[in-house]
Design a protein around this motif. Structure first.
Motif, short mmCIF file in Angstrom:
data_model
loop_
_atom_site.label_atom_id
_atom_site.label_comp_id
_atom_site.label_asym_id
_atom_site.label_seq_id
_atom_site.Cartn_x
_atom_site.Cartn_y
_atom_site.Cartn_z
N ALA A 89 6.54 -1.28 -7.81
CA ALA A 89 5.64 -0.46 -7.10
C ALA A 89 4.38 -0.85 -6.60
CB ALA A 89 5.59 1.13 -7.44
N SER A 90 3.96 -0.72 -5.44
CA SER A 90 2.84 -1.31 -5.02
C SER A 90 1.87 -0.23 -4.16
CB SER A 90 3.03 -2.62 -3.69
OG SER A 90 1.73 -2.84 -3.23
N GLU A 91 0.77 0.03 -4.74
CA GLU A 91 -0.33 0.98 -4.42
C GLU A 91 -0.95 0.50 -3.29
OE1 GLU A 91 -2.71 2.52 -7.34
OE2 GLU A 91 -0.95 3.60 -8.42
N ASP A 92 -0.56 0.77 -1.88
CA ASP A 92 -1.15 0.07 -0.76
C ASP A 92 -2.33 0.99 -0.08
OD1 ASP A 92 0.63 -2.16 -1.23
OD2 ASP A 92 2.20 -1.11 -0.13
N GLU A 93 -2.37 1.10 1.38
CA GLU A 93 -3.47 1.41 2.14
C GLU A 93 -3.55 2.92 1.99
OE1 GLU A 93 0.34 1.48 4.75
OE2 GLU A 93 -0.37 0.14 3.39
N LEU A 94 -4.87 3.29 2.31
CA LEU A 94 -5.15 4.65 2.34
C LEU A 94 -4.62 5.16 3.64
CD1 LEU A 94 -8.62 5.12 0.39
CD2 LEU A 94 -6.18 5.64 -0.36
N VAL A 95 -4.23 6.38 4.03
CA VAL A 95 -3.49 6.75 5.07
C VAL A 95 -4.36 7.88 5.57
CG1 VAL A 95 -1.38 7.58 6.26
CG2 VAL A 95 -1.31 6.20 4.23
N TYR A 96 -4.79 7.81 7.09
CA TYR A 96 -5.68 8.54 7.72
C TYR A 96 -5.09 9.16 8.92
CZ TYR A 96 -9.31 6.36 4.56
OH TYR A 96 -9.92 5.77 3.64
N SER A 97 -4.03 8.24 9.73
CA SER A 97 -3.64 8.71 11.06
C SER A 97 -2.44 9.66 10.88
CB SER A 97 -3.24 7.34 11.67
OG SER A 97 -4.45 6.52 11.45
N PHE A 98 -2.59 10.43 12.11
CA PHE A 98 -1.59 11.46 12.22
C PHE A 98 -1.41 11.98 13.62
CE2 PHE A 98 -5.32 13.81 11.32
CZ PHE A 98 -5.07 15.06 12.12
N SER A 99 -0.38 12.67 14.00
CA SER A 99 0.01 13.33 15.40
C SER A 99 0.56 14.51 15.18
CB SER A 99 0.56 12.41 16.39
OG SER A 99 0.71 12.91 17.54
N ASP A 273 -3.21 12.83 -3.40
CA ASP A 273 -3.99 12.63 -4.76
C ASP A 273 -5.12 13.68 -4.72
OD1 ASP A 273 -5.54 11.87 -6.70
OD2 ASP A 273 -4.89 9.65 -6.54
N TYR A 274 -4.92 14.67 -5.76
CA TYR A 274 -5.81 15.67 -5.78
C TYR A 274 -7.12 15.22 -6.58
CZ TYR A 274 -2.78 19.13 -3.34
OH TYR A 274 -2.20 19.57 -2.42
N TYR A 275 -6.86 14.05 -7.09
CA TYR A 275 -8.23 13.60 -8.14
C TYR A 275 -8.91 12.99 -7.31
CZ TYR A 275 -5.57 14.87 -12.22
OH TYR A 275 -5.01 15.53 -13.41
N ASN A 276 -8.61 12.17 -6.08
CA ASN A 276 -9.65 11.23 -5.37
C ASN A 276 -9.45 11.90 -3.87
OD1 ASN A 276 -10.01 9.20 -7.21
ND2 ASN A 276 -8.04 8.51 -7.14
N ARG A 277 -8.65 12.88 -3.70
CA ARG A 277 -8.59 13.54 -2.43
C ARG A 277 -8.15 12.46 -1.12
NH1 ARG A 277 -10.76 18.46 -1.87
NH2 ARG A 277 -11.29 18.33 0.20
N THR A 278 -7.43 11.81 -1.43
CA THR A 278 -6.76 10.96 -0.65
C THR A 278 -5.26 10.83 -0.34
OG1 THR A 278 -6.67 9.10 -2.23
CG2 THR A 278 -8.43 9.04 -1.29
N VAL A 279 -4.93 10.16 0.79
CA VAL A 279 -3.39 10.14 0.85
C VAL A 279 -3.03 8.64 1.05
CG1 VAL A 279 -1.99 10.29 2.71
CG2 VAL A 279 -3.63 12.10 2.44
N GLN A 280 -2.22 8.38 0.06
CA GLN A 280 -2.08 6.78 -0.12
C GLN A 280 -0.33 6.22 0.07
OE1 GLN A 280 -3.12 5.32 -3.83
NE2 GLN A 280 -3.64 3.04 -3.06
#
Length: 411
Positions: A89-99, A273-280
């Protein structure tokens, strides 16, 4: 329409179908379109230090519109397309984009705290809100840019197996996102005290089979095994009750397995991720069998996967002697039985990393002493079996049943 040059901030595009778009490259902190009237909305943001190709906006909007032509209630998460890893498994980019549909967005964002919702963790906040109160969106899709709307040529009848222990709102949410297709059957195993809201769920979802396990907890592997015994479709999907499936997960994996003669198949993971408040984005190798030939890697995430019924029983079922970790044991075991284990090159599963789960609780968390010990033992035996120095049936990877005496009752 040209391409957006600066992806360091959010770039907002509003448009009406078959009409001129409003093109708004601006920091999301200066968002000022609450009173606007458009059909759809697109947010684009990529990290400055991320390697990416600037998408053609016209082509991207056209592809997104094809999704809305099929379902107006879609929420589409967007990320970069990149090559999957070869082994683990590879933990890659943080994700921000949506529609999404603009009116639904205004309603959803209006429920957030006004002092925090215009921040760079907006996608995290929106997905979190949807996981608590999903009223408008009937499907979540994740697409890697660039993408086309692919057609599915075949779909198998399947069973979805869901063990549940914890917040009942999570279970309600996952049921709201599960599509009902063909002869699909949904089986839920309750591993805690029955409460009024659980009976209300049963009444609200009359087409779902609920089973109660007592005394509890018996653990997720006991539940999965017993529910699979009770089900009868040829394809079995796993699903954790605190995660969210993408609406095309079942048809895409079913179609892929049939067309590629695959026995066990997972997908990439979008991690909330509820610890870092990110989407990855978390990617997995496409050829799991090939990856495991080089070592006992973390090459497939169990709850993202589906397996044929025949293959499941050939592998000896999931071990039941503990309530955590046996999905890893099952994968290593299955390497010696199955000819084709793969991951589809798509994001089809949203996994929550939150306090209170088996992978984050101190006693059973990833990296805990007991998991490290089990991982070492299983890895050591895995290599011995590969080298012909140990038989599978004599190893730590063999099936072990539960010593508990329990009752299973349909609600």
């Amino acid at each position: 329409m040209g391409s957006i040059a600066n992806y360091g901030y959010y770039n907002v595009i509003l448009w009406k179908k078959n009409n001129r778009s409003r093109y708004c490259p601006k920091n999301i902190l200066s968002l000022e379109f609450d009173a606007e009237d458009y059909d759809y909305l697109l947010f684009l943001k990529f990290d400055n230090d991320q390697s990416y190709s600037i998408p053609n906006i016209d082509n991207l909007i056209a592809s997104i519109e094809l999704i809305y032509d099929q379902n107006q209630t879609s929420f589409v998460v967007l990320t970069s397309r990149k090559d999957p890893p070869l082994y683990t498994a590879s933990e890659d980019e943080l994700v921000y984009s949506f529609s999404c549909k603009f009116q639904y967005f205004k309603k959803l964002v209006g429920s957030l705290n006004k002092t925090t919702h215009l921040s760079t963790d907006l996608l995290f906040l929106l997905l979190d809100q949807m996981s608590k109160d999903n009223l408008d969106y009937k499907e979540i899709l994740i697409r890697q840019i660039p993408f086309e709307v692919n057609s599915v040529t075949s779909i198998s009848d399947y069973d979805v197996i869901i063990p549940h222990r914890g917040d009942n709102q999570y279970l309600r949410n996952v049921l709201s996102f599960l599509p009902r297709t063909g002869e699909a059957e949904i089986y839920i195993g309750i591993d805690q005290e029955l409460t009024e809201d659980l009976f209300q769920l049963k009444n609200d979802y009359a087409d779902v089979s609920f089973y109660n396990f007592t005394p509890n907890p018996v653990g997720p592997y006991v539940i999965r095994n017993r529910l699979i015994d009770l089900s009868d479709n040829k394809l079995i999907f796993f699903q954790d009750s605190d995660d969210m499936p993408c609406s095309d997960r079942f048809e895409r994996i079913s179609d892929y397995m049939r067309n590629h003669d695959c026995q066990l198949c997972g997908s990439h993971e979008l991690r909330l991720d509820y610890y870092n408040r990110t989407v990855q984005s978390v990617r997995f190798p496409l050829d799991v069998t090939s990856a495991l030939k080089s070592g006992p890697w973390h090459s497939l995430l169990h709850p993202t996967s589906a397996i044929t019924r025949k293959a499941f029983y050939e592998c000896g079922r999931l071990s039941e002697e503990r309530i955590f970790g046996n999905d890893t044991k099952f994968l290593l075991n299955s390497f010696f039985t199955l000819k084709s284990i793969k991951n589809i090159n798509e994001f089809l599963y949203i996994r929550k990393r939150h306090p209170g789960s088996l992978t984050t609780s101190p006693e059973t968390m990833i990296g805990s002493t007991i998991r490290k010990k089990l991982g070492y033992t299983w890895s050591y035996d895995f290599e011995l079996i590969k080298n012909g120095a140990l038989k599978l049936e004599n190893s730590s990877l063999k099936y072990e049943g539960s010593n508990m005496v329990f009752e299973v009752k349909k609600l």
